[in-house]
Design a protein around this motif. Structure first.
Motif, PDB file in Angstrom:
ATOM      1  N   ILE A  38       0.839  -1.199   0.000  1.00 54.53           N
ATOM      2  CA  ILE A  38       0.000   0.000   0.000  1.00 54.53           C
ATOM      3  C   ILE A  38       0.875   1.250   0.000  1.00 54.53           C
ATOM      4  CG2 ILE A  38      -1.604   1.369   1.412  1.00 54.53           C
ATOM      5  CD1 ILE A  38      -2.796  -1.385   2.329  1.00 54.53           C
ATOM      6  N   ALA A  39       1.884   1.263   0.872  1.00 53.50           N
ATOM      7  CA  ALA A  39       2.765   2.428   0.962  1.00 53.50           C
ATOM      8  C   ALA A  39       3.548   2.634  -0.328  1.00 53.50           C
ATOM      9  CB  ALA A  39       3.720   2.266   2.147  1.00 53.50           C
ATOM     10  N   LYS A  40       4.094   1.550  -0.874  1.00 58.85           N
ATOM     11  CA  LYS A  40       4.872   1.673  -2.109  1.00 58.85           C
ATOM     12  C   LYS A  40       4.015   2.194  -3.257  1.00 58.85           C
ATOM     13  CE  LYS A  40       7.722  -1.754  -3.047  1.00 58.85           C
ATOM     14  NZ  LYS A  40       8.305  -3.099  -3.147  1.00 58.85           N
ATOM     15  N   PHE A  43       3.575   5.974  -2.720  1.00 61.30           N
ATOM     16  CA  PHE A  43       4.786   6.740  -3.019  1.00 61.30           C
ATOM     17  C   PHE A  43       5.112   6.734  -4.511  1.00 61.30           C
ATOM     18  CE2 PHE A  43       5.543   6.520   1.529  1.00 61.30           C
ATOM     19  CZ  PHE A  43       6.150   7.744   1.790  1.00 61.30           C
ATOM     20  N   LYS A  44       4.827   5.628  -5.191  1.00 59.65           N
ATOM     21  CA  LYS A  44       5.120   5.542  -6.625  1.00 59.65           C
ATOM     22  C   LYS A  44       4.296   6.527  -7.443  1.00 59.65           C
ATOM     23  CE  LYS A  44       6.746   0.782  -6.890  1.00 59.65           C
ATOM     24  NZ  LYS A  44       6.463  -0.583  -7.360  1.00 59.65           N
ATOM     25  N   LYS A  45       3.176   6.997  -6.912  1.00 61.45           N
ATOM     26  CA  LYS A  45       2.363   7.992  -7.619  1.00 61.45           C
ATOM     27  C   LYS A  45       3.124   9.316  -7.764  1.00 61.45           C
ATOM     28  CE  LYS A  45      -2.086   6.083  -6.269  1.00 61.45           C
ATOM     29  NZ  LYS A  45      -3.308   6.269  -5.474  1.00 61.45           N
ATOM     30  N   GLY A  47       6.513   9.366  -8.147  1.00 61.42           N
ATOM     31  CA  GLY A  47       7.801   9.068  -8.772  1.00 61.42           C
ATOM     32  C   GLY A  47       8.355   7.737  -8.282  1.00 61.42           C
ATOM     33  N   PRO A  48       9.415   7.256  -8.945  1.00 64.91           N
ATOM     34  CA  PRO A  48       9.963   5.942  -8.598  1.00 64.91           C
ATOM     35  C   PRO A  48      10.614   5.927  -7.218  1.00 64.91           C
ATOM     36  CG  PRO A  48      11.350   7.031 -10.223  1.00 64.91           C
ATOM     37  CD  PRO A  48      10.139   7.888 -10.046  1.00 64.91           C
ATOM     38  N   ILE A  49      10.577   4.756  -6.593  1.00 68.86           N
ATOM     39  CA  ILE A  49      11.240   4.574  -5.302  1.00 68.86           C
ATOM     40  C   ILE A  49      12.458   3.677  -5.506  1.00 68.86           C
ATOM     41  CG2 ILE A  49       9.133   4.934  -3.973  1.00 68.86           C
ATOM     42  CD1 ILE A  49       8.949   1.943  -3.578  1.00 68.86           C
ATOM     43  N   SER A  50      13.449   3.843  -4.629  1.00 69.22           N
ATOM     44  CA  SER A  50      14.677   3.064  -4.776  1.00 69.22           C
ATOM     45  C   SER A  50      14.837   2.003  -3.700  1.00 69.22           C
ATOM     46  CB  SER A  50      15.893   3.992  -4.781  1.00 69.22           C
ATOM     47  OG  SER A  50      15.927   4.785  -3.608  1.00 69.22           O
ATOM     48  N   GLY A  51      14.029   2.039  -2.657  1.00 63.54           N
ATOM     49  CA  GLY A  51      14.113   1.023  -1.616  1.00 63.54           C
ATOM     50  C   GLY A  51      12.960   1.147  -0.650  1.00 63.54           C
ATOM     51  N   SER A  52      12.727   0.080   0.115  1.00 61.61           N
ATOM     52  CA  SER A  52      11.641   0.105   1.090  1.00 61.61           C
ATOM     53  C   SER A  52      11.878  -0.949   2.156  1.00 61.61           C
ATOM     54  CB  SER A  52      10.290  -0.132   0.412  1.00 61.61           C
ATOM     55  OG  SER A  52      10.263  -1.411  -0.176  1.00 61.61           O
ATOM     56  N   TRP A  53      11.249  -0.753   3.319  1.00 65.39           N
ATOM     57  CA  TRP A  53      11.333  -1.713   4.417  1.00 65.39           C
ATOM     58  C   TRP A  53      10.091  -1.560   5.290  1.00 65.39           C
ATOM     59  CZ3 TRP A  53      11.148   0.525   9.220  1.00 65.39           C
ATOM     60  CH2 TRP A  53      11.483   1.872   9.297  1.00 65.39           C
ATOM     61  N   ILE A  54       9.839  -2.569   6.142  1.00 67.90           N
ATOM     62  CA  ILE A  54       8.734  -2.502   7.098  1.00 67.90           C
ATOM     63  C   ILE A  54       9.049  -3.397   8.285  1.00 67.90           C
ATOM     64  CG2 ILE A  54       7.340  -4.370   6.118  1.00 67.90           C
ATOM     65  CD1 ILE A  54       4.897  -2.376   6.663  1.00 67.90           C
ATOM     66  N   TYR A  55       8.699  -2.935   9.497  1.00 67.48           N
ATOM     67  CA  TYR A  55       8.794  -3.783  10.680  1.00 67.48           C
ATOM     68  C   TYR A  55       7.606  -4.731  10.674  1.00 67.48           C
ATOM     69  CZ  TYR A  55      12.533  -1.043  12.780  1.00 67.48           C
ATOM     70  OH  TYR A  55      13.726  -0.431  13.033  1.00 67.48           O
ATOM     71  N   MET A  56       7.859  -5.984  10.976  1.00 65.61           N
ATOM     72  CA  MET A  56       6.819  -7.007  10.904  1.00 65.61           C
ATOM     73  C   MET A  56       5.903  -7.022  12.129  1.00 65.61           C
ATOM     74  SD  MET A  56       7.456  -8.218   7.972  1.00 65.61           S
ATOM     75  CE  MET A  56       6.705  -9.804   7.728  1.00 65.61           C
ATOM     76  N   LYS A  77      13.648   7.440  -1.940  1.00 63.02           N
ATOM     77  CA  LYS A  77      13.369   7.945  -3.284  1.00 63.02           C
ATOM     78  C   LYS A  77      14.559   8.769  -3.754  1.00 63.02           C
ATOM     79  CE  LYS A  77       9.417   9.638  -4.255  1.00 63.02           C
ATOM     80  NZ  LYS A  77       8.363   9.143  -5.049  1.00 63.02           N
ATOM     81  N   GLN A  78      14.818   8.720  -5.040  1.00 67.26           N
ATOM     82  CA  GLN A  78      15.820   9.584  -5.655  1.00 67.26           C
ATOM     83  C   GLN A  78      15.098  10.806  -6.206  1.00 67.26           C
ATOM     84  OE1 GLN A  78      19.133   9.284  -5.809  1.00 67.26           O
ATOM     85  NE2 GLN A  78      19.205   7.303  -4.789  1.00 67.26           N
ATOM     86  N   GLU A  79      15.438  11.989  -5.708  1.00 65.56           N
ATOM     87  CA  GLU A  79      14.823  13.230  -6.170  1.00 65.56           C
ATOM     88  C   GLU A  79      15.909  14.259  -6.423  1.00 65.56           C
ATOM     89  OE1 GLU A  79      10.545  13.112  -3.894  1.00 65.56           O
ATOM     90  OE2 GLU A  79      12.215  14.021  -2.835  1.00 65.56           O
ATOM     91  N   ASP A  80      15.991  14.735  -7.642  1.00 63.90           N
ATOM     92  CA  ASP A  80      16.968  15.760  -8.022  1.00 63.90           C
ATOM     93  C   ASP A  80      18.393  15.359  -7.647  1.00 63.90           C
ATOM     94  OD1 ASP A  80      14.875  17.369  -8.998  1.00 63.90           O
ATOM     95  OD2 ASP A  80      14.550  18.236  -7.010  1.00 63.90           O
ATOM     96  N   GLY A  81      18.731  14.097  -7.851  1.00 69.08           N
ATOM     97  CA  GLY A  81      20.086  13.622  -7.605  1.00 69.08           C
ATOM     98  C   GLY A  81      20.418  13.330  -6.152  1.00 69.08           C
ATOM     99  N   LYS A  82      19.481  13.497  -5.251  1.00 75.55           N
ATOM    100  CA  LYS A  82      19.743  13.164  -3.850  1.00 75.55           C
ATOM    101  C   LYS A  82      18.707  12.163  -3.357  1.00 75.55           C
ATOM    102  CE  LYS A  82      17.058  16.508  -1.284  1.00 75.55           C
ATOM    103  NZ  LYS A  82      16.919  16.723   0.103  1.00 75.55           N
TER     104      LYS A  82
END
Length: 105
Positions: A38-40, A43-45, A47-56, A77-82
């Motif tokens: 759900i979160a991914k 966030f993808k709406k 722009g692209p994401i580069s990684g994700s995690w969640i506590y179980m 997320k990668q935004e404007d090179g950072k």
């Protein structure tokens, strides 16, 4: 009527009721994997994401005086090179994103 048949029927009925109750309560809650999905998707709406995690394990979060049982996770997320990192909290029952905050690395 035989009392053994009555007892057996009552036992089977009670067991069936318990199984149905458990199935209904389990189908209404959100798994950690579903919460991360759900979160991914949210966030993808933006722009692209580069990684994700969640506590179980669920945690308790007090937001505006209301207590929620939530899963805590994060997205990079990668935004404007950072790289920007965000932490999110998702309600374990409804799958609603309760809070999002940008974190400092």
């Amino acid at each position: 009527m035989n009392w053994k048949k009555v007892a057996l029927a009552a036992g089977v009925g009670a067991l069936a009721g318990y199984v149905v109750k458990e199935q209904l309560s389990n189908s209404q809650s959100v798994t950690p994997e579903k919460a991360l999905k759900i979160a991914k998707e949210a966030f993808k709406k933006q722009g692209p994401i580069s990684g994700s995690w969640i506590y179980m394990r669920p945690e308790e979060l007090n937001k505006n005086g209301i207590n929620y049982d939530v899963y805590r996770g994060g997205v990079s997320k990668q935004e404007d090179g950072k790289t920007s990192q965000f932490e999110f909290y998702i309600d374990t029952e409804t799958g609603t994103i309760v809070d999002v905050a940008e974190t400092t690395a």
